[in-house]
Design a protein around this motif. Structure first.
Motif, PDB file in Angstrom:
ATOM      1  N   GLY A 379      -8.283 -40.687  76.807  1.00 10.91           N
ATOM      2  CA  GLY A 379      -9.314 -41.289  75.975  1.00 10.91           C
ATOM      3  C   GLY A 379      -9.061 -41.271  74.490  1.00 10.91           C
ATOM      4  N   GLU A 380      -8.100 -40.459  74.014  1.00 16.56           N
ATOM      5  CA  GLU A 380      -7.857 -40.405  72.573  1.00 16.56           C
ATOM      6  C   GLU A 380      -7.271 -41.707  72.054  1.00 16.56           C
ATOM      7  OE1 GLU A 380      -5.679 -37.475  69.367  1.00 16.56           O
ATOM      8  OE2 GLU A 380      -4.618 -37.902  71.228  1.00 16.56           O
ATOM      9  N   CYS A 381      -6.322 -42.266  72.781  1.00 17.29           N
ATOM     10  CA  CYS A 381      -5.563 -43.402  72.268  1.00 17.29           C
ATOM     11  C   CYS A 381      -5.502 -44.604  73.204  1.00 17.29           C
ATOM     12  CB  CYS A 381      -4.134 -42.963  71.953  1.00 17.29           C
ATOM     13  SG  CYS A 381      -4.023 -41.732  70.625  1.00 17.29           S
ATOM     14  N   ALA A 382      -5.469 -44.386  74.501  1.00 18.34           N
ATOM     15  CA  ALA A 382      -5.311 -45.497  75.436  1.00 18.34           C
ATOM     16  C   ALA A 382      -6.459 -46.492  75.298  1.00 18.34           C
ATOM     17  CB  ALA A 382      -5.256 -44.970  76.868  1.00 18.34           C
ATOM     18  N   PRO A 383      -6.156 -47.788  75.205  1.00 17.38           N
ATOM     19  CA  PRO A 383      -7.223 -48.794  75.064  1.00 17.38           C
ATOM     20  C   PRO A 383      -8.161 -48.805  76.274  1.00 17.38           C
ATOM     21  CG  PRO A 383      -5.087 -49.725  74.472  1.00 17.38           C
ATOM     22  CD  PRO A 383      -4.814 -48.393  75.102  1.00 17.38           C
ATOM     23  N   SER A 384      -9.449 -48.852  75.995  1.00 16.81           N
ATOM     24  CA  SER A 384     -10.446 -48.926  77.063  1.00 16.81           C
ATOM     25  C   SER A 384     -10.382 -50.285  77.747  1.00 16.81           C
ATOM     26  CB  SER A 384     -11.853 -48.704  76.501  1.00 16.81           C
ATOM     27  OG  SER A 384     -11.952 -47.446  75.858  1.00 16.81           O
ATOM     28  N   ALA A 385     -10.795 -50.326  79.006  1.00 14.68           N
ATOM     29  CA  ALA A 385     -10.799 -51.577  79.761  1.00 14.68           C
ATOM     30  C   ALA A 385     -11.988 -51.597  80.704  1.00 14.68           C
ATOM     31  CB  ALA A 385      -9.498 -51.739  80.543  1.00 14.68           C
ATOM     32  N   ILE A 386     -12.386 -52.790  81.087  1.00 14.21           N
ATOM     33  CA  ILE A 386     -13.503 -52.983  82.016  1.00 14.21           C
ATOM     34  C   ILE A 386     -12.975 -53.707  83.247  1.00 14.21           C
ATOM     35  CG2 ILE A 386     -15.750 -54.069  82.356  1.00 14.21           C
ATOM     36  CD1 ILE A 386     -16.168 -53.862  79.313  1.00 14.21           C
TER      37      ILE A 386
END
Length: 654
Positions: A379-386
């Motif tokens: 969660g620090e850096c990886a891009p969020s996705a839906i």
């Protein structure tokens, strides 16, 4: 299986050697570092009757690879336990152990130990992410019914702060690598064993030889044991990854961190003979270290998901990572297979003489790939996705060989899985933008990562990454793809700097007013808090839609308004005033003596230096006839181009 069609789970950076260059310590706390004694390589002289062996061997297995199950059965059948350093995010993924298999290993007398959730380079991460990786791995494994008291650093990468965090998460020890003498070049003189009991200073960086790989022989492994015995004894941890045919089940490519089943079985049989003769003992890490099981400690919650704007953190690679590895913050090297790759920060980057880019050189290639990609984390850096959404990705590159995007997604506790790849893009000598729109994100995915790769020898330089949820990507009915500023306007919209008009238009040829310009610069800055004491203007009421944006502009000294105390929000912005706004936004830097001039901008012009600075940074090139036209109102499309170029020259980083 081709490089473009992998379909199995993979934790991308895991395939590089566990110990990065420069990891080794040059000290040894055992009794002797110089004794050389002739010993039998086929067996050791048995000690005197009832004498305890002076050497303890621990067989450790990293990463929960499914091909370790047969190896566990082999050593357990010989009366020897193993320690399995297990990333909880890998459990249940294709090619890895299931929960039932891990529980069965523990029930058979083996030790299950921590190895982080997703196997990242901890030295490259912020404090909270390290805690999530280390503490939550223990939480996850404990919740599966496992007793976890010891830990191993992925890639043997650590810092003093990481060591402190490991201890705080309740682990009793943590293993390093590459600190004892072995067949690996450069290890001579390191000593042959860790002292027992382990010195307090070593508990959270216990010494071990380099991991065993496909270049090791039976004699190489035997030497780790015989030389330790002959040189005063102590504790030796051997580290294995794959046991089998030498093919990584997660990628279909040869994994150098592999020992054949036959070779492993030969070593296990030999080791059992030494144990039976009383020359050595074989224990798991827990039995060597001892200590009670500490309370489980959960890591901090992950930051809230960001779902709009550019989802890539540190997209222009300007902010350096926390460790001196040459990698930018929030980015990691990735790859698999047999190849040699190096990463270097280079300048200038895609735009601006003061910017940086990342270069990857693939100097040797047999199989697999290499790439730079956002850290595969929690969660620090990886891009969020839906799940169900599609994403548009972009990156600028120069390359001597074809390149393509490789994509991964995160599910569950933190399992990263290979997803897909874009079509190959041609080699390019000049900066070229690669673009790709993904398929729908798989069910259960909560983050994605991507990077441009090389699948051959060559040099690849990348910069200025973008990733947008296509749901939020807006097009304007009056901005055709043929518009000379189409990309700049799209960037402005995708990054939430402009929303256009309610009727779906952008009105590119309309002049921009001063209040709207204040809003654009405020959003470019990230919509920061407005100081309570920010100035006000007599003609900007609190009801003005851009009231706070205008006050922020004044608080930053970007605009001082007019001598009569007004701001004149609905007046158009002239090109010279735009130059002044951006110059002040940048902190009023020195103007190079070689900065260009324009025939229609005299030294007496109020914004003479600001305009020259704008030209020196290539934010403006003026008109084809050599003029700047300072008092001409700036149109919205030209304004988009100015702000876009400003961001390329002066990216915010993190």
């Amino acid at each position: 299986m081709t490089l473009l069609q992998r379909s199995t789970a993979v934790s991308e950076p895991r395939h590089r050697a566990e110990r990065p260059p420069g990891r080794r310590r040059s000290r040894w706390l055992a009794a002797s570092t110089t004794v050389a004694v002739a010993v039998s390589l086929l067996g050791l002289t048995a000690p005197a009757a009832n004498a305890a062996p002076n050497t303890t061997i621990t067989l450790t297995f990293d990463d929960a690879n499914a091909d370790q199950i047969a190896a566990a059965a082999k050593i357990n059948g010989l009366g020897m336990p193993g320690t399995f350093f297990t990333p909880s995010g890998f459990i249940g993924a294709t090619g890895y152990m299931t929960v039932a298999q891990v529980l069965a290993l523990q029930a058979a007398g083996n030790e299950i130990a921590g190895h982080t959730v997703t196997h990242p380079d901890l030295a490259q991460m912020g404090t909270d992410e390290v805690k999530r990786q280390v503490c939550n791995d223990r939480v996850n494994l404990t919740n599966m019914g496992l007793n976890v008291t010891n830990f191993a650093y992925p890639f043997a990468s650590l810092t003093p702060e990481v060591q402190t965090i490991v201890q705080g998460c309740g682990y009793n020890s943590a293993r390093g690598l590459g600190d004892l003498e072995s067949k690996v070049a450069g290890t001579a003189g390191f000593g042959f064993a860790e002292a027992v009991p382990v010195p307090a200073a070593d508990l959270y960086d216990t010494k071990a030889p380099d991991e065993v790989d496909n270049t090791w022989t039976l004699l190489d492994m035997q030497n780790l044991v015989t030389k330790a015995v002959a040189n005063g004894g102590g504790w030796v941890q051997l580290t294995f990854h794959h046991i089998g045919a030498g093919t990584d089940p997660t990628s279909g490519s040869a994994d150098p961190l592999t020992v054949s089943t036959d070779l492993f079985n030969q070593f296990a049989d030999w080791l059992a003979q030494q144990k039976a003769a009383g020359s050595i003992d074989v224990k798991n890490v827990r039995d060597v270290i001892g200590g009670a099981s500490q309370p489980v400690v959960a890591g901090p919650a992950a930051p809230p998901a960001v779902t709009t704007g550019n989802l890539v953190k540190n997209p222009s690679l300007e902010t350096d990572g926390p460790a001196a590895t040459g990698l930018p913050k929030c980015w990691a090297q990735g790859g698999y297979g047999t190849n040699t790759r190096t990463f270097t920060k280079v300048a200038p980057g895609h735009a601006g003489t003061a910017t940086a880019a990342q270069q990857m050189v693939m100097s040797a290639w047999t199989s697999g790939d290499g790439k730079l990609l956002p850290t595969l984390d929690l969660g620090e850096c990886a891009p969020s996705a839906i799940a169900g959404h599609t994403y548009q990705m972009k990156a600028w590159y120069k390359s001597t060989a074809p390149t393509q995007f490789e994509l991964y997604y995160r599910t569950g506790l933190g399992t990263w899985t290979y997803w897909t790849a874009s079509p190959l893009a041609n080699a390019a000598t000049g900066w070229t933008q690669a673009t790709f729109t993904t398929p729908a994100v798989p069910v259960g995915a909560s983050a994605i990562s991507f990077g441009l790769n090389l699948i051959s020898t060559g040099t690849l330089v990348t910069d200025d990454y973008e990733l947008y949820d296509t749901v939020s990507v807006k097009t304007f009915s009056d901005v055709a793809t043929t518009n000379q500023f189409y990309n700049e306007i799209s960037w402005l919209s995708n990054n939430l700097i402009t929303q256009g008009y309610p009727d779906g238009t952008f009105k590119p040829l309309t002049s921009i007013n001063r209040d709207a310009m204040a809003a654009f610069l405020y959003r470019l800055a990230g919509s920061p808090a407005v100081p309570a004491n920010a100035p006000t203007f007599t003609d900007v009421a609190p009801s003005n839609q851009f009231y706070n944006e205008i006050r922020w502009l004044a608080a930053q000294g970007i605009s001082t308004g007019y001598p009569d105390g007004t701001f004149r929000p609905l007046d158009p912005v002239n090109r010279d005033a735009m130059a002044a706004f951006l110059y002040r936004y940048n902190g009023k830097p020195a103007v190079p003596s070689t900065a260009p001039t324009f025939p229609d901008v005299s030294t007496g012009n109020l914004f003479y230096n600001e305009i020259r600075w704008l030209a020196a940074t290539a934010i403006t090139t003026g008109y084809p006839d050599g003029t700047f036209r300072p008092v001409q109102a700036i149109t919205r499309d030209a304004m988009a181009a100015f702000i876009y170029r400003y961001n390329l020259n002066f990216p915010k980083g993190m």
